[in-house]
Scaffold this active site. Structure first.
Site, PDB file in Angstrom:
ATOM      1  CD  GLU B  29      -2.473  -1.679   2.224  1.00 56.66           C
ATOM      2  OE1 GLU B  29      -2.014  -0.924   3.451  1.00 56.66           O
ATOM      3  OE2 GLU B  29      -2.507  -2.806   2.851  1.00 56.66           O
ATOM      4  CG  LEU B  58      -5.990   0.822   1.209  1.00 58.52           C
ATOM      5  CD1 LEU B  58      -6.724   1.702   2.547  1.00 58.52           C
ATOM      6  CD2 LEU B  58      -4.717   1.194   1.993  1.00 58.52           C
ATOM      7  CD  GLU B  60      -4.008  -4.638   5.344  1.00 56.53           C
ATOM      8  OE1 GLU B  60      -5.286  -4.849   5.511  1.00 56.53           O
ATOM      9  OE2 GLU B  60      -4.167  -3.527   5.433  1.00 56.53           O
ATOM     10  CD  GLN B  82       0.966   2.467   4.834  1.00 57.36           C
ATOM     11  OE1 GLN B  82      -0.080   2.550   5.854  1.00 57.36           O
ATOM     12  NE2 GLN B  82       0.608   2.667   3.572  1.00 57.36           N
ATOM     13  CG  PHE B  83       2.300   1.443  10.933  1.00 62.31           C
ATOM     14  CD1 PHE B  83       2.781   1.614  11.930  1.00 62.31           C
ATOM     15  CD2 PHE B  83       1.770   2.036   9.616  1.00 62.31           C
ATOM     16  CE1 PHE B  83       2.655   2.914  11.626  1.00 62.31           C
ATOM     17  CE2 PHE B  83       1.240   3.151   9.275  1.00 62.31           C
ATOM     18  CZ  PHE B  83       2.193   3.497  10.817  1.00 62.31           C
ATOM     19  CG  ASP B  85       0.463  -2.213  15.414  1.00 61.33           C
ATOM     20  OD1 ASP B  85      -0.129  -2.347  16.250  1.00 61.33           O
ATOM     21  OD2 ASP B  85       1.019  -1.843  14.494  1.00 61.33           O
ATOM     22  N   PRO B  89      -4.917  -8.618   9.338  1.00 63.06           N
ATOM     23  CG  PRO B  89      -6.286  -6.842   8.050  1.00 63.06           C
ATOM     24  CD  PRO B  89      -5.274  -7.521   9.016  1.00 63.06           C
ATOM     25  CG  HIS B 129      -0.693   3.026  13.981  1.00 59.48           C
ATOM     26  ND1 HIS B 129      -2.291   3.736  14.284  1.00 59.48           N
ATOM     27  CD2 HIS B 129      -0.780   3.526  12.053  1.00 59.48           C
ATOM     28  CE1 HIS B 129      -2.742   3.485  13.036  1.00 59.48           C
ATOM     29  NE2 HIS B 129      -2.049   3.249  12.324  1.00 59.48           N
TER      30      HIS B 129
END
Lengths: 319, 324
Positions: B29, B58, B60, B82-83, B85, B89, B129
């Site tokens: 992303e 977006l 995952e 991206q993080f 966290d 998913p 995050h």
């Protein structure tokens, strides 16, 4: 497009092969020769045979827990297929996968999958790899109506459409998600309707009619191969048996099961070919004999194969 | 030799590996045109094109699933989550597909890929995050798990990870992305996966840490030295496969161990390390193995300084094992 007699007979033979393989698997399972559990697609053979008849060896197929038919139609070698389901050392996956995880890289059977909807996003990657290399191969991802409610369905169809990936999403809709009827888990009656939401073509055909399946699959595969992007192809079928072998289907009205069994894709295609004089007297018997010999040979091979080797327990986790 | 921060080192490794190997493809992303939310892939789409640095929706699970299919058919995908966290998913794809493809297909199919993801707290990121989910992946057979603490190792380990035949989870300590700076050679840097590094020698206590927590452990060791306690500090660098020999060698010398991690305590990787130490160093131990960790809570927003194992808390544990 006109078809040769041989092509039509090959499709019939493919359906017969799937039917007899699964009948044998059910029998062997019931006798205790096969560990675990078995999900058969009896009555749904036209989808596997019809779709795979339009694929080449370089094309990839991802399938499901009810995936014997797709693997067989894609040309998996029956001996090692059977040995895998038996859990034997010389099965395709060294006896680790079993019925729900048969894979054969040589013929592009990327794998059956015990996770419902698990194969959908993987199909994006096999298709992307093909596109990246400039190859003209396509990926067919089989899944069920139940899987169309998983999040992976949404992610996969959106990405495939966005990137015009060479994928055919083939929904084999038998209207049951395990023990629950379709009306209890989705508002729309046709999975193909959902295609519009992703900007891809959606088609719904009678999945018991192999001629219809072949025509729709040919169009979808051609679109994918020529760079036209993905298609959602829904084939409506009827599940003759339960979710698994041994399922007494008490949750289903007896008439529903009876009605399902009146839709026999093999018998109806044989009638069509018979009426067209493609199938001549004795042809079907020959096909049956030939298929039976193959299955007998595969079962004998599997039964004589060594059990999975305990020394293999720890191998292939890492390189 | 240039001085780089971790983000620059990651970018450098990605660029060099993409130049070396045309099968290396980045996807995620905002990784392409935008260059990544932390700028790790800045400039790469310009150099390698949209086919090799792919902006994704977006999604995952879709991103990792795509990477699986690519890897099965000969590409070397480097997906970015991206993080860390946001990895949940994609958990099914990672646990059920990435980790198991080699095994369940009897070795017919392999799934080499590097899932890069920034992890850890200290940036006021709140619940989602900030987390350190490494233990989930160490627990999943078939995955390798790598966590660099500094720019040199970030470049060298990422290079190794991309070349590795197995799938690698590559956790980048985002709090240290720009704070940790160091000399990194221009050319090829290879740091082997599976090798810890003794960053400070000492004879009293072994401090075991990785990623951002290595910096806290190092700080605690400096402060302990002022009290006359000589800490040996181990930067594990790879958590799976674990360099157990390096741990055993150090603990057999010091007789004391303190394990530090940000993740919650229960079933954190510190528990496994502690078990391994007692299995292998029992007769050498002068004190129980101590763990300095996050708490068994969701990651807090305003109280993250209290939650994270900072140097004073580590120093306290060091003094306790010394006094045992």
């Amino acid at each position: 497009m006109s078809e040769t007699r041989n092509e039509q007979l090959a499709v019939l033979e493919s359906m017969v092969r799937i039917r007899r393989v699964e009948e044998r698997l059910a029998e062997l399972f019931t006798q205790g020769n096969i560990p675990g559990f078995i999900h058969v697609s009896i009555g749904q053979e036209a989808v596997a045979a019809g779709v795979c008849s339009g694929l080449g060896p370089g094309d990839s197929v991802l399938t499901t827990h009810r995936g014997h038919g797709h693997a067989v139609a894609k040309g998996i070698e029956l001996r090692r297929f059977m040995a895998e389901i038996y859990g034997r050392q010389n099965g395709f996956c060294k006896g680790r996968g079993g019925s729900m995880h048969v894979a054969d890289r040589n013929v592009g059977v990327v794998g059956a999958n015990g996770i419902v909807g698990g194969g959908l996003p993987i199909a994006l990657g096999t298709a992307l790899a093909s596109q990246y290399r400039g190859e003209k191969t396509v990926t067919v991802c089989f899944f069920g109506d139940g899987a169309s409610n998983e999040g992976t369905f949404h992610e996969a169809l959106n990405i495939a459409a966005l990137w015009s990936l060479p994928v055919v999403f083939c929904c084999e809709n038998n209207s049951w998600a395990q023990f629950t009827p379709q009306s209890s888990y989705m508002k729309v009656t046709s999975v193909a309707q959902r295609a519009a939401g992703y900007g891809m073509p959606g088609t719904c055909v009678d999945g018991s009619d192999v001629t219809q399946v072949r025509a729709a699959a040919r169009e979808a595969v051609e679109r994918a191969r020529s760079g036209g992007g993905p298609t959602l192809l829904e084939c409506k079928v009827l599940r003759w048996q339960g979710h698994y072998v041994g399922d007494a289907q008490k949750y289903r009205a007896p008439d529903d099961v009876k009605e399902a069994r009146t839709h026999d894709p093999i018998r109806s295609y044989a009638e069509v070919l018979g009426a067209a004089k493609v199938l001549e007297p004795g042809d079907l018997e020959k096909i049956e004999q030939c298929v039976k010999a193959e299955i007998d040979d595969a079962v004998a091979f599997a039964a004589a194969s060594p059990m999975a080797d305990p020394a293999d327990l720890l191998t292939d986790v890492y390189a | 030799m240039p001085t780089l921060n971790i983000i620059q080192a990651v970018n450098d490794a990605l660029r060099q590996e993409m130049r070396r190997d045309p099968t290396v493809v980045i996807l995620g992303e905002d990784v392409g045109k935008f260059g990544g939310v932390f700028r790790a892939s800045q400039g790469l789409q310009e150099e390698f094109g949209k086919d090799r640095v792919i902006d994704t929706p977006l999604a995952e699970s879709g991103v990792i699933g795509t990477a699986v299919g690519m890897a099965l058919y000969g590409l070397r995908p480097v997906p970015e989550i991206q993080f860390a966290d946001f990895i949940f998913p994609a958990m099914d794809q990672i646990v059920s597909e990435v980790a198991k493809f080699r095994y369940r297909s009897g070795g017919q199919y392999t799934c080499p890929m590097v899932i890069r993801t920034p992890y850890g707290g200290g940036i006021r990121g709140g619940h989602y995050h900030s987390q350190s989910p490494e233990a989930h992946f160490i627990h999943t057979a078939g995955l390798k798990v790598v966590v660099p603490s500094n720019p040199h190792d970030a470049k060298g380990l990422l290079t190794s990870a991309i070349r590795d035949p197995d799938p690698v989870l590559f956790f980048e300590p985002k709090r240290m992305y720009r704070a940790a700076r160091g000399e990194v050679p221009d050319g090829e840097v290879v740091v082997p996966i599976g090798k810890a590094r003794v960053t400070r020698e000492g004879r009293h206590v072994t401090l075991i840490a990785w990623g951002a927590m290595w910096h806290e452990a190092d700080q605690a060791a400096r402060e302990a030295a002022d009290l006359g306690i000589e800490c040996e500090v181990l930067d594990l660098r790879t958590l799976q496969p674990l360099d157990i020999d390096a741990i055993v060698e150090s603990v057999q010398k010091t007789g004391r161990a303190v394990v530090v991690h940000e993740a919650p305590r229960t079933c954190g990787f510190g528990a496994e390390i502690s078990a391994l130490i007692q299995e292998r160093c029992f007769l050498h131990l002068e004190a129980p193995v101590a763990r300095v960790t996050g708490f068994d809570t969701p990651f807090p927003y305003t109280l993250e300084s209290e939650y994270l194992p900072r140097a004073p808390r580590i120093l306290k544990a060091v003094r306790e094992v010394m006094a045992f």
